[in-house]
Design a protein around this motif. Sequence first.
Motif, PDB file in Angstrom:
ATOM      1  N   TYR A   1       0.977  -1.022  -0.038  1.00  0.00           N
ATOM      2  CA  TYR A   1      -0.049   0.148  -0.069  1.00  0.00           C
ATOM      3  C   TYR A   1       0.866   1.224  -0.034  1.00  0.00           C
ATOM      4  O   TYR A   1       1.555   1.501   0.894  1.00  0.00           O
ATOM      5  CB  TYR A   1      -0.819  -0.150   1.258  1.00  0.00           C
ATOM      6  CG  TYR A   1      -1.844   1.138   1.302  1.00  0.00           C
ATOM      7  CD1 TYR A   1      -3.208   1.067   0.918  1.00  0.00           C
ATOM      8  CD2 TYR A   1      -1.565   2.507   1.910  1.00  0.00           C
ATOM      9  CE1 TYR A   1      -4.032   2.022   0.667  1.00  0.00           C
ATOM     10  CE2 TYR A   1      -2.500   3.243   1.736  1.00  0.00           C
ATOM     11  CZ  TYR A   1      -3.946   3.204   1.047  1.00  0.00           C
ATOM     12  OH  TYR A   1      -4.640   4.116   1.257  1.00  0.00           O
TER      13      TYR A   1
ATOM     14  N   LYS B   1      -9.332   0.198   7.917  1.00  0.00           N
ATOM     15  CA  LYS B   1     -10.235  -0.611   6.880  1.00  0.00           C
ATOM     16  C   LYS B   1      -9.600  -1.666   5.932  1.00  0.00           C
ATOM     17  O   LYS B   1      -9.987  -2.534   5.676  1.00  0.00           O
ATOM     18  CB  LYS B   1     -11.148   0.334   6.336  1.00  0.00           C
ATOM     19  CG  LYS B   1     -12.510   0.225   6.783  1.00  0.00           C
ATOM     20  CD  LYS B   1     -13.358   1.443   6.015  1.00  0.00           C
ATOM     21  CE  LYS B   1     -14.646   1.259   5.331  1.00  0.00           C
ATOM     22  NZ  LYS B   1     -15.288   2.373   4.870  1.00  0.00           N
ATOM     23  N   TYR B   2      -8.629  -1.143   5.310  1.00  0.00           N
ATOM     24  CA  TYR B   2      -7.882  -1.796   4.147  1.00  0.00           C
ATOM     25  C   TYR B   2      -7.245  -3.151   4.738  1.00  0.00           C
ATOM     26  O   TYR B   2      -7.398  -3.918   3.961  1.00  0.00           O
ATOM     27  CB  TYR B   2      -7.050  -0.569   3.655  1.00  0.00           C
ATOM     28  CG  TYR B   2      -6.387  -1.034   2.231  1.00  0.00           C
ATOM     29  CD1 TYR B   2      -7.100  -1.041   1.002  1.00  0.00           C
ATOM     30  CD2 TYR B   2      -5.157  -1.767   2.052  1.00  0.00           C
ATOM     31  CE1 TYR B   2      -6.529  -1.260  -0.118  1.00  0.00           C
ATOM     32  CE2 TYR B   2      -4.716  -2.180   0.953  1.00  0.00           C
ATOM     33  CZ  TYR B   2      -5.357  -2.012  -0.094  1.00  0.00           C
ATOM     34  OH  TYR B   2      -4.826  -2.361  -1.451  1.00  0.00           O
TER      35      TYR B   2
ATOM     36  N   ARG C   1      -9.967  -5.744   5.627  1.00  0.00           N
ATOM     37  CA  ARG C   1     -10.411  -6.217   4.436  1.00  0.00           C
ATOM     38  C   ARG C   1      -9.534  -7.463   3.957  1.00  0.00           C
ATOM     39  O   ARG C   1      -9.997  -8.501   3.698  1.00  0.00           O
ATOM     40  CB  ARG C   1     -10.456  -5.263   3.348  1.00  0.00           C
ATOM     41  CG  ARG C   1     -11.561  -5.513   2.494  1.00  0.00           C
ATOM     42  CD  ARG C   1     -11.937  -4.410   1.699  1.00  0.00           C
ATOM     43  NE  ARG C   1     -10.758  -4.055   0.508  1.00  0.00           N
ATOM     44  CZ  ARG C   1     -10.508  -3.187  -0.408  1.00  0.00           C
ATOM     45  NH1 ARG C   1     -11.908  -2.590  -0.650  1.00  0.00           N
ATOM     46  NH2 ARG C   1      -9.725  -3.111  -1.061  1.00  0.00           N
TER      47      ARG C   1
ATOM     48  N   GLU D   1      -5.132 -11.294 -14.278  1.00  0.00           N
ATOM     49  CA  GLU D   1      -5.635 -12.270 -15.473  1.00  0.00           C
ATOM     50  C   GLU D   1      -6.386 -13.159 -15.515  1.00  0.00           C
ATOM     51  O   GLU D   1      -7.394 -13.272 -16.193  1.00  0.00           O
ATOM     52  CB  GLU D   1      -4.258 -12.853 -16.017  1.00  0.00           C
ATOM     53  CG  GLU D   1      -4.310 -13.389 -17.284  1.00  0.00           C
ATOM     54  CD  GLU D   1      -2.933 -13.024 -18.005  1.00  0.00           C
ATOM     55  OE1 GLU D   1      -2.671 -11.569 -18.158  1.00  0.00           O
ATOM     56  OE2 GLU D   1      -2.480 -13.921 -18.556  1.00  0.00           O
TER      57      GLU D   1
ATOM     58  N   LYS E   1      -9.823 -11.409 -15.747  1.00  0.00           N
ATOM     59  CA  LYS E   1     -10.136 -10.975 -17.271  1.00  0.00           C
ATOM     60  C   LYS E   1     -10.705 -12.346 -17.851  1.00  0.00           C
ATOM     61  O   LYS E   1     -11.645 -12.305 -18.534  1.00  0.00           O
ATOM     62  CB  LYS E   1      -8.782 -10.674 -17.950  1.00  0.00           C
ATOM     63  CG  LYS E   1      -8.801  -9.054 -17.846  1.00  0.00           C
ATOM     64  CD  LYS E   1      -7.679  -8.475 -18.544  1.00  0.00           C
ATOM     65  CE  LYS E   1      -7.291  -7.268 -18.503  1.00  0.00           C
ATOM     66  NZ  LYS E   1      -5.817  -6.854 -18.929  1.00  0.00           N
ATOM     67  N   ILE E   2      -9.918 -13.461 -17.375  1.00  0.00           N
ATOM     68  CA  ILE E   2     -10.441 -14.860 -18.197  1.00  0.00           C
ATOM     69  C   ILE E   2     -11.657 -15.183 -17.754  1.00  0.00           C
ATOM     70  O   ILE E   2     -12.579 -15.590 -18.337  1.00  0.00           O
ATOM     71  CB  ILE E   2      -9.310 -15.858 -17.973  1.00  0.00           C
ATOM     72  CG1 ILE E   2      -7.921 -15.444 -18.455  1.00  0.00           C
ATOM     73  CG2 ILE E   2      -9.744 -17.107 -18.209  1.00  0.00           C
ATOM     74  CD1 ILE E   2      -6.797 -16.396 -17.994  1.00  0.00           C
TER      75      ILE E   2
ATOM     76  N   LYS F   1     -14.072 -13.302 -16.773  1.00  0.00           N
ATOM     77  CA  LYS F   1     -15.032 -12.696 -17.412  1.00  0.00           C
ATOM     78  C   LYS F   1     -15.251 -13.105 -18.852  1.00  0.00           C
ATOM     79  O   LYS F   1     -16.703 -12.999 -19.224  1.00  0.00           O
ATOM     80  CB  LYS F   1     -14.801 -11.057 -17.476  1.00  0.00           C
ATOM     81  CG  LYS F   1     -14.932 -10.332 -16.178  1.00  0.00           C
ATOM     82  CD  LYS F   1     -14.624  -8.969 -16.228  1.00  0.00           C
ATOM     83  CE  LYS F   1     -15.070  -8.304 -14.932  1.00  0.00           C
ATOM     84  NZ  LYS F   1     -14.410  -7.026 -14.629  1.00  0.00           N
ATOM     85  N   ALA F   2     -13.979 -13.275 -19.583  1.00  0.00           N
ATOM     86  CA  ALA F   2     -14.499 -13.814 -20.942  1.00  0.00           C
ATOM     87  C   ALA F   2     -15.152 -15.072 -21.133  1.00  0.00           C
ATOM     88  O   ALA F   2     -15.968 -15.253 -21.646  1.00  0.00           O
ATOM     89  CB  ALA F   2     -12.941 -13.952 -21.534  1.00  0.00           C
TER      90      ALA F   2
ATOM     91  N   MET G   1     -17.285 -16.029 -18.501  1.00  0.00           N
ATOM     92  CA  MET G   1     -18.784 -15.725 -18.114  1.00  0.00           C
ATOM     93  C   MET G   1     -19.568 -15.163 -19.287  1.00  0.00           C
ATOM     94  O   MET G   1     -20.768 -15.227 -19.525  1.00  0.00           O
ATOM     95  CB  MET G   1     -18.810 -14.742 -17.039  1.00  0.00           C
ATOM     96  CG  MET G   1     -18.377 -15.443 -15.823  1.00  0.00           C
ATOM     97  SD  MET G   1     -17.826 -14.541 -14.376  1.00  0.00           S
ATOM     98  CE  MET G   1     -19.150 -13.481 -13.986  1.00  0.00           C
TER      99      MET G   1
ATOM    100  N   ASP H   1     -20.493 -20.721 -15.764  1.00  0.00           N
ATOM    101  CA  ASP H   1     -20.803 -20.580 -14.212  1.00  0.00           C
ATOM    102  C   ASP H   1     -19.942 -21.045 -13.298  1.00  0.00           C
ATOM    103  O   ASP H   1     -19.650 -22.034 -13.127  1.00  0.00           O
ATOM    104  CB  ASP H   1     -22.147 -21.127 -14.192  1.00  0.00           C
ATOM    105  CG  ASP H   1     -23.046 -20.744 -13.156  1.00  0.00           C
ATOM    106  OD1 ASP H   1     -22.491 -20.111 -12.151  1.00  0.00           O
ATOM    107  OD2 ASP H   1     -24.245 -21.118 -13.172  1.00  0.00           O
TER     108      ASP H   1
END
Lengths: 281, 270
Positions: free
Chosen positions: B11, B64-65, B68, B173, B176-177, B179-180, B182, B187
């Motif tokens: 951070y 908070k960070y 998490r 990555e 991204k994969i 999402k591609a 999905m 699922d």
Amino acid sequence: MSIIFNHVYHSYDADTQLKTDALSDISFKIEDGEFVGLIGHTGSGKSTLVQHMNGLMKPTEGEVYFDGKDISDKDYPIKELRSNVGLVFQYPEHQLFEATVFEDVCFGPLNQGLEKKEAELRAFTALRQVGLEETTYYQSPFDLSGGQKRRAAIAGVLAMRPKVLVLDEPTAGLDPKGRDEILSLVKKLHDEEKITIVLVSHSMDDVANYVDRILVMNKSRLVYDGTPKEVFKHAEELEQMGLAIPQVTYAMHALKKAGFDVPTDVTTIDEAVDRIIKCIS
Amino acid sequence: MIRDITLGQYYQADSVIHRLDPRTKITGTFFFIVTLFLAKNVWGYVIAAAFLVMSIKLCKVPFKYMVRGMKAIVILMLMTVVFNLFMTKGEVIFSFWKLSISKEGLENAVKMAIRLTFLILGSSIMTLTTTPNSLTDGLEKLLGPLKKVKVPVHEIAMMMSIALRFIPILIEETDKIMKAQMARGADFDSGNLVKRAKALVPLLVPLIISAFRRAGDLAMAMEARCYRGDSGRTRMKPLKYEKRDYIAYIVIILTLVLCIVFGRNAWWMA
């Protein structure tokens, strides 16, 4: 079959100091059968915007409607939305995984719950539509060339028979020949299959040659929305955003400056040729 | 989503703790962990807590960070607490069915929960305030003496820093994969265990292939710049202790000593 964005906002890391707005107050409507180009500098929010179209991302504020229904509704069938709005990402490497191209293209239709036969039929149709040679169907997708991979990736989405096809930078990293092939393929899909197309790009020439309407994003906002002629009138403003206008438009500006009586709102090469011939004959 | 994992991430901020020498932070964290396990009564924990609060205040990373990043280990913590609660034999204070809770069990569970929380907060301060590169630099220097017994310290440190460097890249990555896939109707979060495991194939294959490609590219780039391991290698920024490092060492050793002096008595004598 329209997509409506109504005052859409999206911010990343909303609860920390790192908060960044990726979309601010975006409103537009895409009608059935349109061919829309989406342009903007890297980091302007283009990719975030297209991911809202098939529900991979949800607005932090505002609504996105597909076919009149709010996609943020709890009971909205998100899988159906993803079949209707096909999204092809920039890197085909991110989605190809099966042993053969053919099996890979079957992945989408099988996820839709289709019978194996029907899925294979669709895969064949899609592979033919994108114009891949039949010898590549049973090759490993990782042995294909860059342009072929891109086609295979597009086929993988087309096989789901989407009504809207969104392509994120489909020509990045391709040579001029590969680029023209992909773009004319997209054009063909629009004209013959009547698929609504959203083409994300930062090449003005690509966009000007093919699309009917351009959306321009800058710093998370939608700044222009109009036909290529209208948008490329704002040459100076576009340049300030780190964008450009098509090269042929620059050429026409130069000709005008040199004393030829040509219009400067020309955006495609064919049109430019016509006008120049008219001017000198 | 997957980006919310903060454990092991840097951070960016400008604080005293950020500027400390990585060796100080590594040794300090080690001493802090020792302190935690030496604490036997309330005072021990109070001293450790005071040290922790001070470090959190000084390091300018939002609390908070930090918290998490702890979500990832909540399950591990719950398991420890539950096992301690039910498996410790002793004076029974509460029981139902076959399970019983003893006084000692309750004590142990509370102690373990506090220890684990402190331990993770403490070590996350180190990773949040130190870039992976300086962390491995520090480690390499600290483990330097081991070179004498033919341990390839430099190579190990280099491998570690490369591995750490690639974590955020691979996380991005993966995102991204996912999402591609999905977008093609994949699922990832429904169905039984077998179905879920199968659903991971379209994610893992592209990820592993890309990791190999990146590894190959990196190796090539390193060779192109004549990297050949430790022999004759000098540093652009040699590590050097400053005044603040000596102060930090004094504070951490003081904490350890205080904890031994005041915290060594048994729990109930507090």
